[in-house]
Structures are given as structure tokens and as C-alpha cells.
Write a protein that holds these residues in place. Structure first.
Motif, PDB file in Angstrom:
ATOM      1  N   TRP A  63      34.539  61.942  -1.432  1.00  0.00           N
ATOM      2  CA  TRP A  63      34.463  61.973  -2.852  1.00  0.00           C
ATOM      3  C   TRP A  63      32.831  61.748  -3.287  1.00  0.00           C
ATOM      4  CZ3 TRP A  63      32.358  57.305  -4.313  1.00  0.00           C
ATOM      5  CH2 TRP A  63      32.449  56.122  -3.708  1.00  0.00           C
ATOM      6  N   GLN A  64      32.166  61.094  -2.471  1.00  0.00           N
ATOM      7  CA  GLN A  64      30.560  61.126  -2.487  1.00  0.00           C
ATOM      8  C   GLN A  64      30.001  62.517  -2.958  1.00  0.00           C
ATOM      9  OE1 GLN A  64      29.101  58.809   0.275  1.00  0.00           O
ATOM     10  NE2 GLN A  64      29.902  56.707  -0.323  1.00  0.00           N
ATOM     11  N   GLN A  65      30.683  63.522  -2.541  1.00  0.00           N
ATOM     12  CA  GLN A  65      30.172  64.935  -2.513  1.00  0.00           C
ATOM     13  C   GLN A  65      30.588  65.597  -3.929  1.00  0.00           C
ATOM     14  OE1 GLN A  65      29.711  67.504   1.085  1.00  0.00           O
ATOM     15  NE2 GLN A  65      31.068  65.995   2.008  1.00  0.00           N
ATOM     16  N   LEU A  66      31.220  64.953  -4.774  1.00  0.00           N
ATOM     17  CA  LEU A  66      31.776  65.532  -5.774  1.00  0.00           C
ATOM     18  C   LEU A  66      30.809  65.235  -7.068  1.00  0.00           C
ATOM     19  CD1 LEU A  66      35.571  64.576  -5.501  1.00  0.00           C
ATOM     20  CD2 LEU A  66      34.569  66.705  -4.753  1.00  0.00           C
ATOM     21  N   HIS A 125      36.787  54.707  -6.979  1.00  0.00           N
ATOM     22  CA  HIS A 125      37.070  55.211  -5.703  1.00  0.00           C
ATOM     23  C   HIS A 125      37.185  53.886  -4.739  1.00  0.00           C
ATOM     24  CE1 HIS A 125      38.056  59.316  -5.471  1.00  0.00           C
ATOM     25  NE2 HIS A 125      37.320  59.573  -6.548  1.00  0.00           N
ATOM     26  N   GLU A 126      36.195  53.012  -5.317  1.00  0.00           N
ATOM     27  CA  GLU A 126      35.905  51.827  -4.070  1.00  0.00           C
ATOM     28  C   GLU A 126      36.928  50.590  -4.693  1.00  0.00           C
ATOM     29  OE1 GLU A 126      31.610  51.020  -4.467  1.00  0.00           O
ATOM     30  OE2 GLU A 126      31.446  52.378  -2.655  1.00  0.00           O
ATOM     31  N   SER A 127      37.485  50.845  -5.694  1.00  0.00           N
ATOM     32  CA  SER A 127      38.629  49.654  -6.122  1.00  0.00           C
ATOM     33  C   SER A 127      39.783  49.255  -5.185  1.00  0.00           C
ATOM     34  CB  SER A 127      38.977  49.918  -7.600  1.00  0.00           C
ATOM     35  OG  SER A 127      39.724  50.889  -7.445  1.00  0.00           O
ATOM     36  N   LEU A 128      40.034  48.368  -4.935  1.00  0.00           N
ATOM     37  CA  LEU A 128      41.163  47.909  -4.147  1.00  0.00           C
ATOM     38  C   LEU A 128      42.598  48.608  -4.647  1.00  0.00           C
ATOM     39  CD1 LEU A 128      40.561  44.013  -3.736  1.00  0.00           C
ATOM     40  CD2 LEU A 128      40.087  45.870  -2.052  1.00  0.00           C
ATOM     41  N   TRP A 129      43.531  48.896  -3.730  1.00  0.00           N
ATOM     42  CA  TRP A 129      44.752  49.550  -4.112  1.00  0.00           C
ATOM     43  C   TRP A 129      45.627  48.348  -4.300  1.00  0.00           C
ATOM     44  CZ3 TRP A 129      45.781  54.675  -3.702  1.00  0.00           C
ATOM     45  CH2 TRP A 129      44.861  55.456  -3.278  1.00  0.00           C
ATOM     46  N   GLU A 130      46.823  48.554  -5.047  1.00  0.00           N
ATOM     47  CA  GLU A 130      47.717  47.849  -5.663  1.00  0.00           C
ATOM     48  C   GLU A 130      47.433  46.664  -6.508  1.00  0.00           C
ATOM     49  OE1 GLU A 130      50.201  49.476  -4.414  1.00  0.00           O
ATOM     50  OE2 GLU A 130      49.229  50.693  -2.962  1.00  0.00           O
ATOM     51  N   GLN A 131      46.242  46.909  -7.152  1.00  0.00           N
ATOM     52  CA  GLN A 131      45.668  45.969  -8.039  1.00  0.00           C
ATOM     53  C   GLN A 131      45.203  46.588  -9.387  1.00  0.00           C
ATOM     54  OE1 GLN A 131      42.841  43.004  -6.424  1.00  0.00           O
ATOM     55  NE2 GLN A 131      43.803  43.071  -4.549  1.00  0.00           N
ATOM     56  N   ASP A 132      45.385  45.704 -10.556  1.00  0.00           N
ATOM     57  CA  ASP A 132      44.730  46.149 -11.655  1.00  0.00           C
ATOM     58  C   ASP A 132      43.288  46.036 -11.730  1.00  0.00           C
ATOM     59  OD1 ASP A 132      47.242  46.716 -12.393  1.00  0.00           O
ATOM     60  OD2 ASP A 132      47.667  45.069 -13.725  1.00  0.00           O
ATOM     61  N   ILE A 133      42.568  47.069 -11.954  1.00  0.00           N
ATOM     62  CA  ILE A 133      41.012  46.951 -11.674  1.00  0.00           C
ATOM     63  C   ILE A 133      40.574  47.157 -13.218  1.00  0.00           C
ATOM     64  CG2 ILE A 133      38.968  47.567 -10.470  1.00  0.00           C
ATOM     65  CD1 ILE A 133      41.058  46.043  -8.935  1.00  0.00           C
ATOM     66  N   PRO A 134      39.834  46.412 -14.138  1.00  0.00           N
ATOM     67  CA  PRO A 134      39.345  47.186 -15.127  1.00  0.00           C
ATOM     68  C   PRO A 134      37.936  47.877 -14.889  1.00  0.00           C
ATOM     69  CG  PRO A 134      39.743  44.728 -15.416  1.00  0.00           C
ATOM     70  CD  PRO A 134      39.893  45.231 -13.723  1.00  0.00           C
ATOM     71  N   ILE A 135      38.260  49.101 -15.212  1.00  0.00           N
ATOM     72  CA  ILE A 135      36.958  49.982 -15.167  1.00  0.00           C
ATOM     73  C   ILE A 135      35.973  49.973 -16.334  1.00  0.00           C
ATOM     74  CG2 ILE A 135      36.104  52.427 -14.504  1.00  0.00           C
ATOM     75  CD1 ILE A 135      37.916  51.279 -12.279  1.00  0.00           C
TER      76      ILE A 135
END
Length: 235
Positions: free
Chosen positions: A93-96, A115-125
């Protein structure tokens, strides 16, 4: 399965699965396809409200990034639930080049956070966009009445026919709220018939570059009066 970076016709990059000869996005233009299918014929139906979106196939994160960008245009606050069984790794993904191709370099940090956020959690972007990544396959979906809109972006039926069946579309139908909408780049007659068999009303719409048609499916019922009416011929 081996993946490599490739550049599509509009200059944006995608991933290519060499063993299947399958691309994550259209080789005719990754950004163009995402905008045409998921924004123009999906997100644009909603405005000035909070909506919940489920993406089937998070992949490169392109659809999520464009949705974040367009949320401000449509005055939306988005809860974005993204399913992916086989996540893209950082070296890929760093090449996109999506932020630069979208002419929005400031989105680079948002793309990184997605892409770096944890899975299975609500992450405010951002204050308009919350991401919840789910590492699971499509067959395990058990959501009921939670989503306004589904981006169905699975690999094609040529390589994964099991993802385009009545079994899967029953799960999609259940996951949507009344009046909810599913959009996909696919247009095969067998896919349309599977959608109809589980209760969807379907529309054939003009496809993105390289495709004559695409499909939009709507669950019976009424959405909020704030939503725009779905247009197009019901088949």
C-alpha cells in the motif's frame, strides 16, 4: 498468492494477482472505476445526513479514501465498515499513489492512518469519517439491518464464483436497512438473477471505462426523506 503493483490507464495504481490474472481495480482506470461505481451511483444518492457503509473487499483502501474525500461534498458523516480476509501489506500500500492522483496530497496522512489503524475497532480518521476494519470472509457476514449502502467490490465471478451467489446476496440483503442500496461493477445476468432471487430490485446502469454496464440493487422499503431518490430503470 503473489501480488504486484501495476499502473492503470488513468495513471492510478492497483494490485495484480498474477496466479489468477485478476486486478484489484479496473486496468482501464482504478480511480475512474471507483468514482463511477461507488460514488456516482452509490454515495451520491445520500446527502446531509449520517450514513453507514459496508465495503465488501477493503483491498487497497481506494474506495474508502475516495468516500472520505467526497463526504464533505455531500455533507455526510460516514461510518465505514470494511471487510477484508487477506489484508494488503505495508510494502504494497505504500506504493499506491491515490492521494496524488486525486489531487489531494493532504489525504496522504488519512490513507496512512486507514492502513495502519487497528482491526476490529472504530477508528476516527476525520471528524466526518470513522473506519472499522474487519478481517473476515464474506461467508461469515451476519449483520442485520445496519447499513444504508454496500460497496460490493469482490474479485470477479471468473475467479471467485462463490462470492456472487444467492447465499452471499441473502447476507447483503439482510445487512441493509429498508431502502438500502448495493452497488457493484459487475453486470452478469447470473449476478442480477441472484440479487433478484433474494428480494432486491435491480438496475442496469452504464458501466465505468472498459465495461458496458454495472448493477445497482435496492432493498424494499423507504429511506430517510433526506436521501435522494434512486433513479434508473428497475429490471
Amino acid at each position: 498468492m503473489k501480488r504486484r503493483i501495476t499502473t492503470t490507464a488513468d495513471g492510478s495504481r492497483t494490485l495484480h494477482l498474477e496466479d489468477w490474472d485478476e486486478h484489484y481495480h479496473s486496468k482501464h482506470g482504478a480511480v475512474q472505476e471507483a468514482y463511477h461505481v461507488f460514488i456516482e451511483h452509490g454515495l451520491s444518492l445520500f446527502s446531509d445526513q449520517e450514513i453507514a457503509i459496508m465495503e465488501m473487499g477493503f483491498g487497497t483502501g481506494l474506495n474508502a479514501l475516495i468516500t472520505l474525500l467526497e463526504a464533505a461534498e455531500y455533507k455526510l458523516k460516514v461510518y465505514y465498515s470494511a471487510l477484508e480476509a487477506y489484508p494488503v501489506v505495508s510494502s504494497e500500500w505504500q506504493q499506491l499513489n491515490y492521494a496524488s492522483e486525486l489531487g489531494a496530497e493532504a489525504l496522504g496522512d488519512c490513507f496512512l492512518k486507514m492502513h495502519e489503524s487497528l482491526w476490529e475497532q472504530d477508528i476516527p480518521i476525520t471528524d466526518r469519517f470513522t473506519l472499522h476494519k474487519r478481517q473476515q470472509d464474506f461467508l461469515s457476514v451476519a449483520d442485520v439491518g445496519l447499513f444504508d449502502l454496500i460497496y460490493f467490490d469482490a474479485f470477479g465471478a471468473r475467479v471467485q464464483p462463490e462470492l456472487w451467489t444467492e447465499v452471499i446476496f441473502t447476507k447483503m440483503h439482510r445487512a441493509l436497512k429498508p431502502g438500502g442500496v448495493l452497488v457493484t461493477y459487475a453486470a452478469k445476468g447470473s449476478v442480477r438473477r441472484a440479487m433478484q432471487a433474494v428480494g432486491f430490485a435491480t438496475e442496469r446502469l452504464p458501466g465505468p471505462p472498459g465495461k458496458r454496464e454495472m448493477l445497482r440493487a435496492t432493498k424494499a422499503g423507504s429511506r430517510s426523506v433526506q436521501d435522494k431518490k434512486v433513479s434508473g430503470p428497475v429490471l
